[in-house]
Design a protein around this motif. Structure first.
Motif, PDB file in Angstrom:
ATOM      1  N   PRO A   1       0.904  -1.530   0.104  1.00 34.64           N
ATOM      2  CA  PRO A   1       0.099   0.063   0.137  1.00 34.64           C
ATOM      3  C   PRO A   1       1.315   1.275  -0.149  1.00 34.64           C
ATOM      4  O   PRO A   1       2.008   1.139   0.648  1.00 34.64           O
ATOM      5  CB  PRO A   1      -1.016  -0.346   0.939  1.00 34.64           C
ATOM      6  N   HIS A   2       0.364   2.403  -0.752  1.00 32.95           N
ATOM      7  CA  HIS A   2       0.866   3.415  -0.841  1.00 32.95           C
ATOM      8  C   HIS A   2       1.107   3.525   0.399  1.00 32.95           C
ATOM      9  O   HIS A   2       0.096   4.195   1.315  1.00 32.95           O
ATOM     10  CB  HIS A   2       0.176   4.574  -1.636  1.00 32.95           C
ATOM     11  N   GLY A   3       2.371   4.252   1.003  1.00 33.42           N
ATOM     12  CA  GLY A   3       2.680   6.082   2.783  1.00 33.42           C
ATOM     13  C   GLY A   3       3.353   4.372   3.640  1.00 33.42           C
ATOM     14  O   GLY A   3       3.165   4.530   4.201  1.00 33.42           O
TER      15      GLY A   3
ATOM     16  N   ARG B   1       3.781  16.996  -4.897  1.00 32.60           N
ATOM     17  CA  ARG B   1       2.763  17.729  -5.570  1.00 32.60           C
ATOM     18  C   ARG B   1       3.820  19.396  -5.277  1.00 32.60           C
ATOM     19  O   ARG B   1       3.646  19.760  -6.393  1.00 32.60           O
ATOM     20  CB  ARG B   1       1.850  17.822  -4.336  1.00 32.60           C
ATOM     21  N   CYS B   2       5.112  19.168  -4.649  1.00 37.71           N
ATOM     22  CA  CYS B   2       5.577  20.783  -4.368  1.00 37.71           C
ATOM     23  C   CYS B   2       6.553  20.381  -4.596  1.00 37.71           C
ATOM     24  O   CYS B   2       7.524  21.555  -4.243  1.00 37.71           O
ATOM     25  CB  CYS B   2       5.035  21.102  -3.025  1.00 37.71           C
ATOM     26  N   GLY B   3       7.216  19.354  -4.301  1.00 40.21           N
ATOM     27  CA  GLY B   3       8.375  18.884  -4.704  1.00 40.21           C
ATOM     28  C   GLY B   3       9.610  19.206  -3.322  1.00 40.21           C
ATOM     29  O   GLY B   3      10.777  18.784  -3.278  1.00 40.21           O
ATOM     30  N   SER B   4       8.401  19.283  -1.634  1.00 36.86           N
ATOM     31  CA  SER B   4       9.153  19.255  -0.631  1.00 36.86           C
ATOM     32  C   SER B   4      10.409  17.954  -0.085  1.00 36.86           C
ATOM     33  O   SER B   4       9.389  16.815  -0.682  1.00 36.86           O
ATOM     34  CB  SER B   4       8.353  19.956   0.423  1.00 36.86           C
ATOM     35  N   ILE B   5      11.058  17.794   0.264  1.00 33.85           N
ATOM     36  CA  ILE B   5      12.284  16.695   0.743  1.00 33.85           C
ATOM     37  C   ILE B   5      12.769  16.627   2.305  1.00 33.85           C
ATOM     38  O   ILE B   5      12.866  18.272   2.955  1.00 33.85           O
ATOM     39  CB  ILE B   5      13.479  17.182  -0.217  1.00 33.85           C
ATOM     40  N   VAL B   6      11.946  15.908   2.723  1.00 33.29           N
ATOM     41  CA  VAL B   6      12.366  15.859   4.503  1.00 33.29           C
ATOM     42  C   VAL B   6      13.097  14.195   4.388  1.00 33.29           C
ATOM     43  O   VAL B   6      12.935  13.314   3.657  1.00 33.29           O
ATOM     44  CB  VAL B   6      10.878  15.825   5.195  1.00 33.29           C
TER      45      VAL B   6
ATOM     46  N   CYS C   1       1.162  20.627   2.146  1.00 33.02           N
ATOM     47  CA  CYS C   1       0.710  22.022   0.680  1.00 33.02           C
ATOM     48  C   CYS C   1      -0.681  20.719   0.348  1.00 33.02           C
ATOM     49  O   CYS C   1      -1.010  20.004  -0.284  1.00 33.02           O
ATOM     50  CB  CYS C   1       1.678  21.300  -0.211  1.00 33.02           C
ATOM     51  N   GLY C   2      -0.264  18.974   1.260  1.00 32.18           N
ATOM     52  CA  GLY C   2      -1.521  18.320   1.086  1.00 32.18           C
ATOM     53  C   GLY C   2      -1.872  16.991  -0.371  1.00 32.18           C
ATOM     54  O   GLY C   2      -1.560  16.340  -0.254  1.00 32.18           O
ATOM     55  N   GLY C   3      -0.028  17.208  -0.787  1.00 30.59           N
ATOM     56  CA  GLY C   3       0.631  16.192  -1.783  1.00 30.59           C
ATOM     57  C   GLY C   3       0.609  14.824  -0.159  1.00 30.59           C
ATOM     58  O   GLY C   3       1.228  14.746   0.913  1.00 30.59           O
ATOM     59  N   GLN C   4       1.407  13.421  -1.160  1.00 31.82           N
ATOM     60  CA  GLN C   4       2.161  12.211  -0.306  1.00 31.82           C
ATOM     61  C   GLN C   4       3.100  12.455  -1.023  1.00 31.82           C
ATOM     62  O   GLN C   4       3.962  12.886  -1.580  1.00 31.82           O
ATOM     63  CB  GLN C   4       1.665  11.181  -1.276  1.00 31.82           C
ATOM     64  N   PHE C   5       3.301  11.804   0.345  1.00 25.97           N
ATOM     65  CA  PHE C   5       5.340  12.313   0.223  1.00 25.97           C
ATOM     66  C   PHE C   5       5.816  10.540  -0.861  1.00 25.97           C
ATOM     67  O   PHE C   5       5.173   9.604   0.087  1.00 25.97           O
ATOM     68  CB  PHE C   5       5.813  11.966   1.887  1.00 25.97           C
ATOM     69  N   GLN C   6       6.427  10.193  -1.118  1.00 22.47           N
ATOM     70  CA  GLN C   6       7.138   8.910  -1.379  1.00 22.47           C
ATOM     71  C   GLN C   6       9.107   9.290  -1.516  1.00 22.47           C
ATOM     72  O   GLN C   6       9.908  10.557  -1.211  1.00 22.47           O
ATOM     73  CB  GLN C   6       7.324   9.680  -3.172  1.00 22.47           C
TER      74      GLN C   6
END
Length: 51
Positions: free
Chosen positions: A2-4, A23-28, A39-44
């Motif tokens: 499953p995703h996530g 979604r926004c390209g933020s990196i953590v 931003c509401g996007g999902q992390f990959q």
């Protein structure tokens, strides 16, 4: 899988992985998938292919 719910045997020792918001390209860096970005996007996990 499953995703996530990223699981990578290379990271099983508790080391941090790099995650990017699709979604926004933020990196953590985190030891597990951080879930939803501000931003509401999902992390990959950046080590995973997008296929």
């Amino acid at each position: 899988m499953p995703h996530g719910h990223d699981r990578d045997s290379r990271n099983a020792s508790g080391t941090d992985s790099t995650y990017e918001c699709l979604r926004c390209g933020s990196i953590v860096e985190a030891s597990s998938n951080p879930g939803t970005c501000e931003c509401g996007g999902q992390f990959q996990n950046r080590r995973k292919s997008l296929e």
